[in-house]
Design a protein around this motif. Structure first.
Motif, PDB file in Angstrom:
ATOM      1  N   ASP A 125       0.865  -1.310   0.126  1.00  0.00           N
ATOM      2  CA  ASP A 125      -0.053  -0.002  -0.195  1.00  0.00           C
ATOM      3  C   ASP A 125       0.856   1.394  -0.029  1.00  0.00           C
ATOM      4  O   ASP A 125       0.311   2.441  -0.049  1.00  0.00           O
ATOM      5  N   SER A 126       2.136   1.119  -0.004  1.00  0.00           N
ATOM      6  CA  SER A 126       3.023   2.246   0.101  1.00  0.00           C
ATOM      7  C   SER A 126       4.034   2.121  -0.730  1.00  0.00           C
ATOM      8  O   SER A 126       4.850   0.869  -0.966  1.00  0.00           O
ATOM      9  N   PRO A 127       4.596   3.096  -1.362  1.00  0.00           N
ATOM     10  CA  PRO A 127       5.975   3.134  -2.100  1.00  0.00           C
ATOM     11  C   PRO A 127       7.022   2.550  -1.608  1.00  0.00           C
ATOM     12  O   PRO A 127       8.071   1.882  -2.251  1.00  0.00           O
ATOM     13  N   THR A 128       7.263   2.382  -0.117  1.00  0.00           N
ATOM     14  CA  THR A 128       8.312   2.110   0.457  1.00  0.00           C
ATOM     15  C   THR A 128       7.966   0.868   1.497  1.00  0.00           C
ATOM     16  O   THR A 128       9.105   0.308   2.180  1.00  0.00           O
ATOM     17  N   GLY A 129       7.010   0.303   1.014  1.00  0.00           N
ATOM     18  CA  GLY A 129       6.733  -1.302   1.712  1.00  0.00           C
ATOM     19  C   GLY A 129       5.942  -1.021   2.970  1.00  0.00           C
ATOM     20  O   GLY A 129       5.585   0.075   3.446  1.00  0.00           O
ATOM     21  N   PRO A 130       5.860  -1.848   3.681  1.00  0.00           N
ATOM     22  CA  PRO A 130       6.426  -3.469   3.195  1.00  0.00           C
ATOM     23  C   PRO A 130       5.548  -3.919   2.190  1.00  0.00           C
ATOM     24  O   PRO A 130       4.413  -3.710   2.091  1.00  0.00           O
ATOM     25  N   PHE A 131       6.278  -4.762   1.429  1.00  0.00           N
ATOM     26  CA  PHE A 131       5.728  -5.520   0.355  1.00  0.00           C
ATOM     27  C   PHE A 131       5.826  -6.969   0.883  1.00  0.00           C
ATOM     28  O   PHE A 131       6.712  -7.347   1.461  1.00  0.00           O
ATOM     29  N   HIS A 132       4.847  -7.513   0.067  1.00  0.00           N
ATOM     30  CA  HIS A 132       4.454  -9.073   0.369  1.00  0.00           C
ATOM     31  C   HIS A 132       4.163  -9.760  -1.023  1.00  0.00           C
ATOM     32  O   HIS A 132       3.690  -9.170  -1.906  1.00  0.00           O
ATOM     33  N   ASP A 133       4.473 -10.942  -1.085  1.00  0.00           N
ATOM     34  CA  ASP A 133       4.207 -11.815  -2.419  1.00  0.00           C
ATOM     35  C   ASP A 133       2.739 -11.944  -2.672  1.00  0.00           C
ATOM     36  O   ASP A 133       2.005 -12.269  -1.846  1.00  0.00           O
ATOM     37  N   ALA A 134       2.276 -11.416  -3.755  1.00  0.00           N
ATOM     38  CA  ALA A 134       0.927 -11.458  -4.220  1.00  0.00           C
ATOM     39  C   ALA A 134       0.333 -12.556  -4.318  1.00  0.00           C
ATOM     40  O   ALA A 134      -0.952 -12.893  -4.176  1.00  0.00           O
ATOM     41  N   LEU A 135       1.109 -13.730  -4.821  1.00  0.00           N
ATOM     42  CA  LEU A 135       0.551 -14.891  -5.221  1.00  0.00           C
ATOM     43  C   LEU A 135       1.010 -16.223  -4.718  1.00  0.00           C
ATOM     44  O   LEU A 135       0.186 -17.184  -4.527  1.00  0.00           O
ATOM     45  N   GLY A 136       2.137 -16.138  -4.085  1.00  0.00           N
ATOM     46  CA  GLY A 136       2.563 -17.353  -3.413  1.00  0.00           C
ATOM     47  C   GLY A 136       3.345 -18.355  -4.480  1.00  0.00           C
ATOM     48  O   GLY A 136       3.893 -19.749  -4.120  1.00  0.00           O
ATOM     49  N   HIS A 137       3.399 -17.990  -5.654  1.00  0.00           N
ATOM     50  CA  HIS A 137       4.090 -18.719  -6.736  1.00  0.00           C
ATOM     51  C   HIS A 137       4.440 -17.849  -8.013  1.00  0.00           C
ATOM     52  O   HIS A 137       3.979 -16.626  -7.755  1.00  0.00           O
ATOM     53  N   PRO A 138       5.264 -18.132  -8.825  1.00  0.00           N
ATOM     54  CA  PRO A 138       5.468 -17.229  -9.795  1.00  0.00           C
ATOM     55  C   PRO A 138       4.401 -16.842 -10.753  1.00  0.00           C
ATOM     56  O   PRO A 138       3.435 -17.421 -10.880  1.00  0.00           O
ATOM     57  N   LEU A 139       4.475 -15.461 -11.377  1.00  0.00           N
ATOM     58  CA  LEU A 139       3.643 -14.833 -12.139  1.00  0.00           C
ATOM     59  C   LEU A 139       3.698 -15.442 -13.485  1.00  0.00           C
ATOM     60  O   LEU A 139       2.846 -15.819 -14.062  1.00  0.00           O
ATOM     61  N   VAL A 140       5.089 -15.288 -14.008  1.00  0.00           N
ATOM     62  CA  VAL A 140       5.402 -16.217 -15.261  1.00  0.00           C
ATOM     63  C   VAL A 140       6.922 -16.693 -14.931  1.00  0.00           C
ATOM     64  O   VAL A 140       7.305 -16.311 -14.219  1.00  0.00           O
ATOM     65  N   GLU A 141       7.059 -18.092 -15.611  1.00  0.00           N
ATOM     66  CA  GLU A 141       8.264 -18.636 -15.476  1.00  0.00           C
ATOM     67  C   GLU A 141       8.653 -19.239 -16.793  1.00  0.00           C
ATOM     68  O   GLU A 141       7.995 -20.216 -17.300  1.00  0.00           O
ATOM     69  N   ASN A 142       9.672 -18.864 -17.395  1.00  0.00           N
ATOM     70  CA  ASN A 142      10.347 -19.405 -18.528  1.00  0.00           C
ATOM     71  C   ASN A 142      11.746 -19.396 -18.510  1.00  0.00           C
ATOM     72  O   ASN A 142      12.432 -19.444 -19.553  1.00  0.00           O
ATOM     73  N   ASP A 153      -2.273   4.194 -21.983  1.00  0.00           N
ATOM     74  CA  ASP A 153      -3.352   5.094 -21.746  1.00  0.00           C
ATOM     75  C   ASP A 153      -4.678   4.545 -21.794  1.00  0.00           C
ATOM     76  O   ASP A 153      -5.633   5.058 -21.034  1.00  0.00           O
ATOM     77  N   ASP A 154      -5.198   3.438 -22.417  1.00  0.00           N
ATOM     78  CA  ASP A 154      -6.336   2.824 -22.485  1.00  0.00           C
ATOM     79  C   ASP A 154      -6.496   1.746 -21.280  1.00  0.00           C
ATOM     80  O   ASP A 154      -7.523   1.166 -21.136  1.00  0.00           O
ATOM     81  N   GLY A 155      -5.616   1.822 -20.404  1.00  0.00           N
ATOM     82  CA  GLY A 155      -5.625   1.043 -19.040  1.00  0.00           C
ATOM     83  C   GLY A 155      -4.966  -0.322 -19.063  1.00  0.00           C
ATOM     84  O   GLY A 155      -4.971  -1.015 -18.146  1.00  0.00           O
ATOM     85  N   GLN A 156      -4.486  -0.751 -20.476  1.00  0.00           N
ATOM     86  CA  GLN A 156      -4.058  -2.213 -20.698  1.00  0.00           C
ATOM     87  C   GLN A 156      -2.785  -2.004 -20.341  1.00  0.00           C
ATOM     88  O   GLN A 156      -1.759  -1.353 -20.690  1.00  0.00           O
ATOM     89  N   ALA A 157      -2.430  -3.030 -19.314  1.00  0.00           N
ATOM     90  CA  ALA A 157      -0.909  -3.128 -18.831  1.00  0.00           C
ATOM     91  C   ALA A 157      -0.168  -4.331 -19.494  1.00  0.00           C
ATOM     92  O   ALA A 157      -0.955  -5.382 -19.750  1.00  0.00           O
ATOM     93  N   TYR A 158       1.306  -4.132 -19.842  1.00  0.00           N
ATOM     94  CA  TYR A 158       1.853  -5.001 -20.418  1.00  0.00           C
ATOM     95  C   TYR A 158       3.006  -5.296 -19.489  1.00  0.00           C
ATOM     96  O   TYR A 158       3.731  -4.536 -18.761  1.00  0.00           O
ATOM     97  N   LEU A 159       3.352  -6.702 -19.419  1.00  0.00           N
ATOM     98  CA  LEU A 159       4.709  -7.244 -18.845  1.00  0.00           C
ATOM     99  C   LEU A 159       5.524  -7.609 -19.916  1.00  0.00           C
ATOM    100  O   LEU A 159       5.241  -8.419 -20.750  1.00  0.00           O
ATOM    101  N   TYR A 160       6.655  -7.112 -20.067  1.00  0.00           N
ATOM    102  CA  TYR A 160       7.777  -7.494 -20.883  1.00  0.00           C
ATOM    103  C   TYR A 160       9.008  -8.055 -20.005  1.00  0.00           C
ATOM    104  O   TYR A 160       9.226  -7.525 -18.958  1.00  0.00           O
ATOM    105  N   TRP A 161       9.722  -8.769 -20.534  1.00  0.00           N
ATOM    106  CA  TRP A 161      10.594  -9.506 -20.071  1.00  0.00           C
ATOM    107  C   TRP A 161      11.570 -10.093 -21.073  1.00  0.00           C
ATOM    108  O   TRP A 161      11.227 -10.574 -22.070  1.00  0.00           O
ATOM    109  N   GLY A 162      13.039 -10.544 -20.601  1.00  0.00           N
ATOM    110  CA  GLY A 162      13.561 -11.460 -21.597  1.00  0.00           C
ATOM    111  C   GLY A 162      15.090 -11.245 -21.591  1.00  0.00           C
ATOM    112  O   GLY A 162      15.696 -10.399 -21.443  1.00  0.00           O
ATOM    113  N   ASN A 163      15.833 -12.433 -21.664  1.00  0.00           N
ATOM    114  CA  ASN A 163      17.219 -12.804 -22.073  1.00  0.00           C
ATOM    115  C   ASN A 163      17.191 -14.196 -22.137  1.00  0.00           C
ATOM    116  O   ASN A 163      17.254 -14.865 -21.219  1.00  0.00           O
ATOM    117  N   PRO A 164      17.580 -14.612 -23.604  1.00  0.00           N
ATOM    118  CA  PRO A 164      18.016 -14.010 -24.860  1.00  0.00           C
ATOM    119  C   PRO A 164      16.839 -13.315 -25.668  1.00  0.00           C
ATOM    120  O   PRO A 164      16.991 -12.822 -26.760  1.00  0.00           O
TER     121      PRO A 164
END
Length: 455
Positions: A125-142, A153-164
């Motif tokens: 609830d705060s930018p400085t925490g405390p933070f807790h795991d929201a799921l109890g498991h990974p959100l994505v795993e590859n 702007d339309d409210g759609q959120a995107y998660l990007y990640w990767g290497n390679p």
């Protein structure tokens, strides 16, 4: 003392030398900066390279904040590997975003059950925490890393990640689940530049994507080529492409073979965060976060940005007549920070000759006194107030008593004379050998206020 002892020697040998303001954190090694502007402050989320690391030894994430881009407050570590029951190690590069009254911190780490890198999400609830795991498991795993999140702007959120590779998925409005399946963004040389000498990696994209939108144009800034990396970027008309490679943002430099971008606008200016190996003992595994101010070209392109030791200019001034956390620092020599029994962090491990620089302190017509919240198990430590440099004009001295414990706090005050105008303030600590004191916060009293009260 470890990391910061190296600064004490040049400060003593060359007391008149102006201290640099990059890297912006000197108490520990930091990496992988991710800025977030919220409620008039920049919050900076970083990783933490452990002292003397010879690989990526990272166990926690850290938070800092500033309202002037030069004096940064240490908020400690509100999230670490132990926050995730399913994780084992590798607290690597993440990012925090704000939505619907909550802060979501996306971080990669090793899934102990599979041995692969996975991305988790913590919430606060705060930018400085405390933070807790929201799921109890990974959100994505590859097995891939470096999450960045962008809310369009339309409210759609995107998660990007990767290497390679470069992956994305559309997040649901709850920011902790997604729709559809993760998709690869096609890495073409037209979209991400041409890498030579590596048949398996034909484009420059390496890792560390940072996605945002400006004036209708989508940007992806990323660590390019390896190793050593430089920072490059591409643009697109939409959040998933098609991407067009635009060139170099920051050339290879700075004593670290990795780099990691973070870009934000704050108080009408644009800022580029990155990391290097500029602190004593710095390397590709002991990195430090820095920042530069920049201006976009008229056509929206990003100019080439080089690393400096001077950093971004101050935006506004610091008010000494309100309580200031001791761990709000522009530059320091010798000190470290630690959790305080009174909440937040305090400055500790203070020895003779150590100092804290606070930049652009607006004393105005003058200060009459100084108060500090201190603790000590010894007597005889002194807080000296200097202007301009650690050996500059002395405007006050406060003696610190033995309070009985390093976390037993008392407030001490002393008169101040000659502190006027806007000055760089140095809190210099003097006394005998060994650790002298801890400091939690400080505050000046204005001379005019004291006069008014006297009437």
């Amino acid at each position: 003392m470890g990391l910061m002892l190296a600064f004490a020697v040049p400060a003593v040998v060359h007391p008149a030398t102006a201290r640099a303001d990059n890297p912006i954190v000197q108490t520990i090694y930091t990496a992988d900066p991710a800025p977030l502007v919220y409620d008039g402050r920049v919050y900076l989320y970083t990783g933490h390279d452990e002292d003397s690391s010879t690989t990526y030894t990272m166990k926690e994430w850290r938070v800092w904040s500033s309202d002037d881009m030069v004096n940064w407050t240490d908020h400690g570590s509100p999230l670490d590997l132990s926050s995730f029951s399913w994780a084992s190690n590798n607290a690597w590069a993440g990012q925090t975003v704000y939505r619907n009254g909550k802060f979501y911190w996306y971080v990669p780490m090793t899934d102990k059950s599979t041995g692969r890198m996975a991305i988790g999400v913590a919430v606060s609830d705060s930018p400085t925490g405390p933070f807790h795991d929201a799921l109890g498991h990974p959100l994505v795993e590859n097995g891939q890393i470096d999450p960045t999140v962008f809310i369009d702007d339309d409210g759609q959120a995107y998660l990007y990640w990767g290497n390679p590779d470069l992956w994305y998925v559309k997040l649901n409005a709850d920011m902790t689940s997604y729709s559809g399946s993760p998709s690869k963004i096609q890495l073409t040389t037209a979209g991400f530049g041409t890498r030579t000498g590596d048949a398996n990696r034909p484009t420059l994209f390496e890792e560390g994507p940072w996605v945002y939108k400006r004036n209708g144009l989508y940007y992806i800034v990323f660590a390019a080529k390896c190793c050593s990396e430089f920072i490059a970027y591409s643009t697109a008309p939409g959040p998933t492409g098609p991407w067009t490679y635009r060139g170099t943002v920051m050339p290879t430099q700075g004593g670290s073979f990795t780099n990691h971008p973070g870009i934000t606008d704050f108080k009408g200016n644009s800022y580029f965060f990155y990391h290097n190996g500029a602190l004593p003992g710095g390397s590709g595994y002991t990195r430090s976060v820095a920042v530069e101010k920049f201006s976009y070209n008229s056509d929206g392109t990003i100019p080439t940005i080089n690393m400096t030791s001077t950093g971004a200019p101050q935006v506004g001034t610091l008010n000494p007549y309100t309580r200031q956390e001791a761990e709000t620092i522009a530059w320091e020599s010798g000190v470290e920070t630690e959790p305080s029994s009174e909440g937040g962090m305090d400055v500790g491990f203070i020895e003779n000759g150590d100092y804290i620089k606070v930049k652009g302190v607006a004393f105005g017509s003058g200060a009459s006194s100084f108060t500090a919240r201190v603790a000590s198990t010894v007597g005889g430590g002194t807080v000296e107030l200097h202007l301009g440099s650690a050996s500059g004009t002395t405007v006050g001295r406060c003696s610190v008593p033995n309070t009985g414990d390093w976390q037993t706090w008392t407030s001490v005050s002393c008169p101040v004379s000659g502190a006027t105008g806007t000055q760089d303030l140095y809190l210099k600590f003097t006394g005998g050998s060994g650790y002298l004191l801890n400091m939690n916060w400080w505050q000046f009293t204005a001379a005019s206020t004291a006069t008014a009260h006297a009437r």
